[in-house]
Design an enzyme around this catalytic site. Sequence first.
Site, short mmCIF file in Angstrom:
data_model
loop_
_atom_site.label_atom_id
_atom_site.label_comp_id
_atom_site.label_asym_id
_atom_site.label_seq_id
_atom_site.Cartn_x
_atom_site.Cartn_y
_atom_site.Cartn_z
N HIS A 32 0.87 -1.01 -0.03
CA HIS A 32 -0.07 -0.12 0.02
C HIS A 32 0.90 1.27 0.05
CE1 HIS A 32 -3.80 2.03 1.22
NE2 HIS A 32 -3.02 2.95 1.58
N ASP A 83 -1.28 -9.65 1.42
CA ASP A 83 -0.40 -9.19 0.41
C ASP A 83 -1.19 -8.55 -0.82
OD1 ASP A 83 1.83 -8.28 -1.12
OD2 ASP A 83 2.31 -10.27 -2.08
N GLU A 92 0.99 -1.94 4.30
CA GLU A 92 1.57 -0.28 4.35
C GLU A 92 3.05 -0.20 5.01
OE1 GLU A 92 -0.28 4.24 4.56
OE2 GLU A 92 -0.92 2.89 6.09
#
Length: 112
Positions: A32, A83, A92
Amino acid sequence: MVLLQVDYILGDNPLRMSYMVGYGSHYPKRIHHRASSLPSLSAHPARIGCKAGTKYFLSPNPNPNVLVGAVVGGPNITDAFPDSRPFFEESEPTTYINAPLVGLLGYFSAHP
C-alpha cells in the site's frame, strides 16, 4: 528476544515470508504505497490523478516499482498476510514501523 523479532520480520515465520520488501525471494509484492503501485513516468508519462489511481490500487498485479527495504505492517493476528493493497494495516510501510527497525539493525551492526 529482539533478535527473534528481527528474524521473524526477515522470514523466520510460519509463512516463510520476509516483511521487508525486496529481501529474500518471498516478500510482499502489493504494498500500500502510491509511488510504488503506480507506473513509472517512463512507462506512463501522462499525469495520473487521484481518482485515476484507483485502478492501480485495486489491481491484483505486483507493484511495478519495488520499494526495496520498506517494512510493511506484517501479518494479522492469525499470522495471515493477504499481500493486497486494500489491506493497509498489513501492507503499508510506515515510518513508525521502519524507523525502530533501522535503529535496531544499526545497533546490531555496531555491536556484533
